[in-house]
Structure formats: C-alpha cells, structure tokens
Write a protein that holds these residues in place. Sequence first.
Motif, PDB file in Angstrom:
ATOM      1  N   GLY A   1       5.833 -17.792   4.554  1.00 53.84           N
ATOM      2  CA  GLY A   1       6.384 -17.645   3.255  1.00 53.84           C
ATOM      3  C   GLY A   1       5.990 -17.770   2.375  1.00 53.84           C
ATOM      4  N   ARG A   2       4.417 -17.760   2.741  1.00 55.95           N
ATOM      5  CA  ARG A   2       3.888 -18.109   1.387  1.00 55.95           C
ATOM      6  C   ARG A   2       3.963 -16.328   0.133  1.00 55.95           C
ATOM      7  N   GLY A   3       3.737 -17.112  -0.956  1.00 56.72           N
ATOM      8  CA  GLY A   3       4.227 -15.718  -1.382  1.00 56.72           C
ATOM      9  C   GLY A   3       3.264 -14.593  -1.406  1.00 56.72           C
ATOM     10  N   GLU A   4       2.165 -14.069  -1.286  1.00 55.80           N
ATOM     11  CA  GLU A   4       1.939 -12.347  -1.137  1.00 55.80           C
ATOM     12  C   GLU A   4       2.590 -12.370  -0.376  1.00 55.80           C
ATOM     13  N   ASP A  29       3.260 -12.767  -9.468  1.00 58.99           N
ATOM     14  CA  ASP A  29       2.338 -11.801  -8.977  1.00 58.99           C
ATOM     15  C   ASP A  29       2.379 -10.658  -8.065  1.00 58.99           C
ATOM     16  N   ALA A  30       2.997 -11.675  -7.072  1.00 59.95           N
ATOM     17  CA  ALA A  30       2.136 -10.601  -5.802  1.00 59.95           C
ATOM     18  C   ALA A  30       3.136  -9.552  -5.580  1.00 59.95           C
ATOM     19  N   THR A  31       4.591  -9.347  -6.047  1.00 57.02           N
ATOM     20  CA  THR A  31       5.186  -8.319  -6.202  1.00 57.02           C
ATOM     21  C   THR A  31       5.247  -7.619  -7.185  1.00 57.02           C
ATOM     22  N   GLU A  32       4.519  -8.329  -8.783  1.00 53.09           N
ATOM     23  CA  GLU A  32       4.669  -6.582  -9.926  1.00 53.09           C
ATOM     24  C   GLU A  32       3.075  -6.381  -8.844  1.00 53.09           C
ATOM     25  N   VAL A  80       0.318   6.079   2.469  1.00 52.36           N
ATOM     26  CA  VAL A  80       0.656   4.786   3.011  1.00 52.36           C
ATOM     27  C   VAL A  80      -0.151   4.340   2.296  1.00 52.36           C
ATOM     28  N   ILE A  81      -0.105   2.678   2.279  1.00 51.45           N
ATOM     29  CA  ILE A  81      -0.562   1.798   1.238  1.00 51.45           C
ATOM     30  C   ILE A  81      -1.208   0.772   1.905  1.00 51.45           C
ATOM     31  N   VAL A  82      -1.747   0.179   1.715  1.00 53.55           N
ATOM     32  CA  VAL A  82      -2.784  -0.773   2.456  1.00 53.55           C
ATOM     33  C   VAL A  82      -2.911  -2.110   1.363  1.00 53.55           C
ATOM     34  N   SER A  83      -2.269  -3.077   2.148  1.00 56.47           N
ATOM     35  CA  SER A  83      -2.541  -4.249   0.875  1.00 56.47           C
ATOM     36  C   SER A  83      -2.852  -5.626   2.374  1.00 56.47           C
ATOM     37  N   GLY A  84      -3.250  -6.754   1.355  1.00 53.76           N
ATOM     38  CA  GLY A  84      -3.879  -7.861   2.165  1.00 53.76           C
ATOM     39  C   GLY A  84      -4.130  -9.394   1.048  1.00 53.76           C
ATOM     40  N   GLY A  85      -4.196 -10.113   1.793  1.00 54.26           N
ATOM     41  CA  GLY A  85      -4.718 -11.381   0.992  1.00 54.26           C
ATOM     42  C   GLY A  85      -5.979 -11.792   1.279  1.00 54.26           C
ATOM     43  N   SER A  86      -6.890 -12.617   0.186  1.00 54.84           N
ATOM     44  CA  SER A  86      -8.109 -12.889   1.028  1.00 54.84           C
ATOM     45  C   SER A  86      -9.173 -12.222   1.781  1.00 54.84           C
ATOM     46  N   MET A  87      -9.037 -11.736   2.821  1.00 55.86           N
ATOM     47  CA  MET A  87     -10.668 -11.383   3.891  1.00 55.86           C
ATOM     48  C   MET A  87      -9.277 -10.574   3.671  1.00 55.86           C
ATOM     49  N   GLY A  88      -8.340 -10.287   3.771  1.00 55.38           N
ATOM     50  CA  GLY A  88      -7.210  -9.034   4.030  1.00 55.38           C
ATOM     51  C   GLY A  88      -7.464  -8.108   2.650  1.00 55.38           C
TER      52      GLY A  88
END
Length: 271
Positions: free
Chosen positions: A79-82, A255-258, A133-141
């Motif tokens: 459920g975290r923002g990103e 911010d992630a949504t933006e 194709v869009i590639v995304s991720g957080g931190s290591m991702g």
Amino acid sequence: MPVVSHHSAALFACLIVTLCVSTASAAEPVDVVFNAKHDGTVQRYVVILPDDFDVEKPQSVLIALHGHGSDRWQFVKDGRGECKAARDAASKHKLIFVSPDYRAKTSWMGPAAEADVVQIIEELKAKCRVNKVIVSGGSMGGTAALTFAALHPDLVDGVVSMNGTANLVEYDQFQGAIAASFGGTKAEKPDEYKKRSAELHLDRLTMPVACTTGGKDRAVPPDSVLRMAEALKAKERPVKLIHRPEGGHSTNYADATEAFEFVVAEVVKAK
C-alpha cells in the motif's frame, strides 16, 4: 490468485489467450511461472490485465521492479505510495501491469535478471499486440529500471525511477548482493558496474524519464540521479525530476503519480 506455468511458447500462448478471453481474469493478478532461457531455472512474474483488455487491440505494458529484500508481489500488494501509484497508473491508462521477480530479493539487475526481463518483454510482444513498454521501480527497482533502459533502449519507451541510483560504480551500499548479482566486485568486474550505470550512458536514454529523489536519502543517495537528470535536460531530453530536499528513501503517492503521469503522457504523445 491463479498460478499459471508455461514451459514453451505454445503454453505461453494458451496463457495469454485464456487471460484475454476471460473477463473474470481482468484486473486480477496472475502468478506466471516460466523457464528462463538464460540458465533454465524456474522464474516468476505477476501480470494484471486491464478491465477491457482486447487481444486484437494494441497494448502498452507497465513493468514494475521491486526493491531490495522484496519480490514480485511488492508492487502488486503493497500500500505504500510508489506501489499504489504504479497500480493506479496501469489501471487508469489501461496498461498491462507486469511485476517480475527478476531474480527476487537481491537482484540489482545483473545479467540473469536482465535476461529474464528481456524474455518477458519479447514473449508478451510475441503473443499480444504490445507497442509500448514503460519500465519502473523503487529503490533497487528504480536503479534496475534505469539500468535496463540504458542496456536495452530498443525495448523501453519510458522510465519511472523512484529513489534509485544511476551510478553503480560510485554506489557503496549492498555491495555483497550487487557483487553476487554482477558476478564479482567492482575490482573484479569493473566493466560490469560501468555497463549497468545509467549515468554513464546518457546517449542511450533517449526515452522519457521521470525520477524521484530525497535529499536525505542515505540508503540510495540522490547525487547520481540529480546529475543524470540535469545532463539529460541539457540534451533537451524529455525528463521530469521530482526532488524533495527534506525527503528520505521513499516517494509519496502524489509525487509517484506525477512521475507516472508525465511518462505515460510523453509515451502516448510519441505514438
């Protein structure tokens, strides 16, 4: 949650056809098991189709890469923002949502993880009318998303990197995990670390890129991403940088949504 395995192109085709024609499968996560071409090991990813998925229509894909210590379910369940922002972006824009293990908890987009993501993209393109194709991720991702885009600009149409690093040569944390993923330390495999540092390959980052960073992030300091973003802007590339000087190692939902909205809009415009 359904679990589907495929050990050949034919079985993978059956999976896609089943998902495409079953309205019950739409918007439901499906855990897919596949044999990696890279080394024959059994690997996994989760796929969620948009509500009105139609196999006859062109489709775009959003790949979400999890952080260190997590797995394919992070961006599907957390459920975290990103994570929520990624799911909501896929749902809003009717994107096929894919979350790979990419060698699971300590990947850092080494050669095996890279090969798995390439295989997933190629098989999706072979069985569906995937055009973006869009590639995304957080931190290591977030790091992995930048690395993969720099390695395979021909496969990536947009990048959303949240709290990642763009320079693995200078990055000094999680070195044991990174060395295991890259096949050696910086001293042993210097070319591998350079190859996977997006900041060192700006000429390959021609696609829209959005990055979020925190000025007080100690887990993955923002310096390399800040430099990369400024350099890309100087080259008049489509870039959005959301930097919070007081922020830490996380990105809030707004911010992630933006960031996702910027990249999706740029990718759609590029069509």
